[in-house]
Design a protein around this motif. Structure first.
Motif, mmCIF file in Angstrom:
data_model
loop_
_atom_site.group_PDB
_atom_site.id
_atom_site.type_symbol
_atom_site.label_atom_id
_atom_site.label_comp_id
_atom_site.label_asym_id
_atom_site.label_seq_id
_atom_site.Cartn_x
_atom_site.Cartn_y
_atom_site.Cartn_z
ATOM 1 N N GLU A 102 2.795 2.386 -3.357
ATOM 2 C CA GLU A 102 1.746 2.146 -2.371
ATOM 3 C C GLU A 102 0.520 2.985 -2.675
ATOM 4 O OE1 GLU A 102 3.268 2.644 1.571
ATOM 5 O OE2 GLU A 102 4.673 0.975 1.397
ATOM 6 N N GLU A 146 0.931 -6.857 -1.271
ATOM 7 C CA GLU A 146 -0.337 -6.901 -0.551
ATOM 8 C C GLU A 146 -1.292 -5.988 -1.298
ATOM 9 O OE1 GLU A 146 0.943 -3.745 2.949
ATOM 10 O OE2 GLU A 146 1.004 -5.887 3.368
ATOM 11 N N GLU A 147 -2.495 -5.803 -0.758
ATOM 12 C CA GLU A 147 -3.545 -5.122 -1.514
ATOM 13 C C GLU A 147 -3.119 -3.764 -2.054
ATOM 14 O OE1 GLU A 147 -8.233 -3.743 -0.992
ATOM 15 O OE2 GLU A 147 -7.217 -4.829 0.618
ATOM 16 N N GLU A 148 -2.389 -2.979 -1.280
ATOM 17 C CA GLU A 148 -2.022 -1.644 -1.713
ATOM 18 C C GLU A 148 -0.507 -1.422 -1.724
ATOM 19 O OE1 GLU A 148 -4.171 1.343 0.426
ATOM 20 O OE2 GLU A 148 -6.119 0.674 -0.309
ATOM 21 N N THR A 149 0.238 -2.494 -1.989
ATOM 22 C CA THR A 149 1.692 -2.384 -2.099
ATOM 23 C C THR A 149 2.183 -3.239 -3.266
ATOM 24 O OG1 THR A 149 1.905 -2.088 0.302
ATOM 25 C CG2 THR A 149 3.900 -2.633 -0.928
ATOM 26 N N ASN A 164 8.944 -6.548 3.008
ATOM 27 C CA ASN A 164 7.728 -5.885 3.469
ATOM 28 C C ASN A 164 7.684 -5.821 4.988
ATOM 29 O OD1 ASN A 164 5.188 -4.630 2.892
ATOM 30 N ND2 ASN A 164 4.179 -6.498 3.593
ATOM 31 N N ASP A 222 -4.496 0.830 -9.782
ATOM 32 C CA ASP A 222 -5.160 0.276 -10.956
ATOM 33 C C ASP A 222 -4.104 -0.519 -11.725
ATOM 34 O OD1 ASP A 222 -5.895 0.121 -13.837
ATOM 35 O OD2 ASP A 222 -7.682 1.206 -13.178
ATOM 36 N N GLU A 223 -4.282 -1.833 -11.800
ATOM 37 C CA GLU A 223 -3.233 -2.674 -12.373
ATOM 38 C C GLU A 223 -3.013 -2.414 -13.858
ATOM 39 O OE1 GLU A 223 -1.699 -7.311 -12.105
ATOM 40 O OE2 GLU A 223 -3.515 -6.693 -11.055
ATOM 41 N N ILE A 279 2.738 -7.932 -6.771
ATOM 42 C CA ILE A 279 1.800 -7.410 -5.785
ATOM 43 C C ILE A 279 2.132 -8.049 -4.439
ATOM 44 C CG2 ILE A 279 -0.624 -7.222 -5.102
ATOM 45 C CD1 ILE A 279 -1.334 -7.417 -8.094
ATOM 46 N N VAL A 324 -4.000 2.900 -3.501
ATOM 47 C CA VAL A 324 -4.957 2.205 -4.369
ATOM 48 C C VAL A 324 -4.378 2.162 -5.778
ATOM 49 C CG1 VAL A 324 -7.296 2.204 -5.306
ATOM 50 C CG2 VAL A 324 -6.885 2.971 -2.954
#
Length: 251
Positions: free
Chosen positions: A144, A168-171, A9, A148-149, A166, A146
């Motif tokens: 990358e 980070e939040e959006e990666t 990353n 939805d898991e 996961i 938003v």
């Protein structure tokens, strides 16, 4: 897996800076040459070549350079240099295992450059097989945006993914067998996910935790030095360290 994913990353975050160095152009051009040589010289029917071209374009390599690299791989353009794929292995500070993939037209030069890089940064270049048994190679899709898991899990199962992580939040990184990488990437794209990178990556079966700041700095400097060599395509190591120590690599 987590430690190397964090390092991957950070490398993505450094991509804009690294792209300004001539070495990254050489590395990406050589990847195109090999992909065109190993398959048909048409990206529409050669997934490896298509992926290499996408990375080259993202780094800003001109189309003329890309076309010339494809021609070299296809044998329709020659500069009398023959590139050879070689894997090197060694140990970094603290006993961290390091795997290096190189493309070279002079294996003696490459080995000498690697040996100097290791010795100057507290490591040792080893014999073939000394650390490769600690790693397995997988296909990786980086997603990358938003996410939805639940939808990601459904798409991953449909694309025959083995796991995802996961970062980070959006990666998110989604892992699969090498032969299944193209199917997985197409499935994720069809399901509306933004796939920003597709690659083969060596993943460590076990990790060495690095906690000493000096050792961490030496290790990251070694890896950065190795990645800066023209003949080196990829560097993988089996370390894990706290985010604070990891940030030493970009300071």
């Amino acid at each position: 897996m987590a430690g190397h994913s964090k390092w991957a990353n950070i490398k993505r975050q450094k991509a804009v800076v690294d792209a300004r160095r001539g070495s990254i152009f050489t590395q990406l051009s050589r990847a195109i040459i090999v992909a065109a040589r190993n398959g048909i010289p048409d990206p529409a029917g050669n997934f490896q070549l298509r992926t290499a071209i996408d990375k080259a374009k993202a780094a800003g390599i001109p189309n003329d350079n890309i076309d010339r690299a494809i021609a070299k791989g296809a044998g329709t353009f020659s500069d009398n240099s023959i590139l050879e794929e070689i894997r090197y292995e060694g140990y970094g500070p603290g006993g961290v295992a390091i795997l290096i993939e190189a493309l070279t037209d002079n294996r003696n030069r490459t080995a000498a450059d690697l040996r100097v890089s290791f010795s100057k940064n507290g490591g040792n270049l080893g014999e073939t097989g000394c650390v490769s048994w600690m790693f397995s190679q997988k296909g990786v899709c980086v997603v990358e945006g938003v996410i939805d898991e639940d939808q990601l899990l459904e798409a991953s199962l449909e694309g025959n993914a083995q796991s995802y992580e996961i970062i980070e939040e959006e990666t998110v990184e989604v892992f699969t067998e090498i032969a299944n990488l193209e199917k997985l990437s197409q499935t994720l794209k069809t399901k509306g996910f933004k796939v920003t990178n597709i690659e083969l990556r060596w993943l460590p079966g076990n990790q060495v935790e690095v906690t000493d700041p000096d050792q961490a700095k030496s290790l990251l400097k070694l890896i950065d030095t190795l990645e800066g060599l023209d003949d080196v395509q990829n560097v993988t190591a089996n370390f894990d360290m706290a985010d604070g120590l990891m940030e030493l690599s970009i300071n």
